[in-house]
Design an enzyme around this catalytic site. Structure first.
Site, PDB file in Angstrom:
ATOM      1  N   TYR A   7      43.920  32.262  29.982  1.00 11.49           N
ATOM      2  CA  TYR A   7      43.736  31.668  31.301  1.00 11.49           C
ATOM      3  C   TYR A   7      45.085  31.502  31.990  1.00 11.49           C
ATOM      4  CZ  TYR A   7      38.870  30.672  30.145  1.00 11.49           C
ATOM      5  OH  TYR A   7      37.545  30.794  29.821  1.00 11.49           O
ATOM      6  N   ASN A  53      31.722  33.198  37.629  1.00 15.59           N
ATOM      7  CA  ASN A  53      31.540  34.640  37.773  1.00 15.59           C
ATOM      8  C   ASN A  53      30.046  34.979  37.695  1.00 15.59           C
ATOM      9  OD1 ASN A  53      31.569  37.446  37.537  1.00 15.59           O
ATOM     10  ND2 ASN A  53      32.167  37.390  35.390  1.00 15.59           N
ATOM     11  N   CYS A 102      34.601  38.377  32.409  1.00 15.92           N
ATOM     12  CA  CYS A 102      35.148  37.037  32.176  1.00 15.92           C
ATOM     13  C   CYS A 102      35.213  36.708  30.689  1.00 15.92           C
ATOM     14  CB  CYS A 102      34.352  35.988  32.939  1.00 15.92           C
ATOM     15  SG  CYS A 102      32.597  35.965  32.572  1.00 15.92           S
ATOM     16  N   HIS A 103      34.450  37.423  29.871  1.00 17.28           N
ATOM     17  CA  HIS A 103      34.486  37.185  28.428  1.00 17.28           C
ATOM     18  C   HIS A 103      35.817  37.599  27.809  1.00 17.28           C
ATOM     19  CE1 HIS A 103      33.000  41.334  28.911  1.00 17.28           C
ATOM     20  NE2 HIS A 103      33.605  41.582  27.749  1.00 17.28           N
ATOM     21  N   GLU A 137      33.685  45.234  21.893  1.00 19.29           N
ATOM     22  CA  GLU A 137      34.735  45.960  22.599  1.00 19.29           C
ATOM     23  C   GLU A 137      35.991  46.177  21.753  1.00 19.29           C
ATOM     24  OE1 GLU A 137      35.578  44.029  26.316  1.00 19.29           O
ATOM     25  OE2 GLU A 137      33.534  44.341  27.052  1.00 19.29           O
TER      26      GLU A 137
END
Length: 157
Positions: free
Chosen positions: A90, A113, A121-122, A148
């Site tokens: 962040y 979001n 946003c993850h 991912e």
């Protein structure tokens, strides 16, 4: 506004949009009937999300039309720049936006979001590497980051 409900490995997702673009994707915590016929305005989004979950897509090519303040829009655009398989804190996201003191405002915009997965946003984590805050639930954030990850966990059995 057109709507579609699709099955994902993380639950049923609700998509909303029209000819102007995709306005929201949310994962639901309740069972919802999956859409039999997807509205034309949402077909490409459904196709690309399915490819993502099958491991065949790392970037989305969709017209987006989320509603939010100018600041939220800036944060969401910055989220789109986080590469697949990578994370940022962040604090780093705040710095990227030009104001490291805006960390709480950035975190709040991140939490609002409306475009689950497509605006990633993850991929934002705590400065210490922790999986802090995720509107869809930390179990989903963990799953998405593992999905991912370039180094997939191998099973011994």
């Amino acid at each position: 506004m057109d709507r579609a409900f699709i099955k994902t490995p993380l639950g049923v997702a609700k998509l909303k949009g029209n000819a102007d673009g995709l306005s929201s994707i949310t994962v639901l915590n309740t069972d919802e009937t999956v859409t039999d016929i997807v509205p034309e305005s949402l077909e490409d989004a459904v196709y690309q999300l399915n490819e993502y979950f099958q491991g065949k897509r790392q970037q989305f090519d969709l017209t987006l039309n989320p509603e939010g303040t100018d600041f939220q829009q800036r944060v969401w655009q910055a989220l789109e720049e986080i590469p697949f398989g990578k994370t940022v804190s962040y604090l780093q996201l705040s710095k990227n936006l030009g104001d490291p003191k805006a960390i709480r405002a950035v975190a709040a915009a991140n939490g609002k979001n409306p475009l689950w997965i497509v605006v990633p946003c993850h991929r934002v984590i705590g400065s210490d590497g922790s999986l802090t805050g995720y509107a869809g639930g930390l179990h989903r954030k963990k799953w998405l980051l593992a999905h991912e990850s370039p180094a997939k966990q191998q099973s011994l059995f």
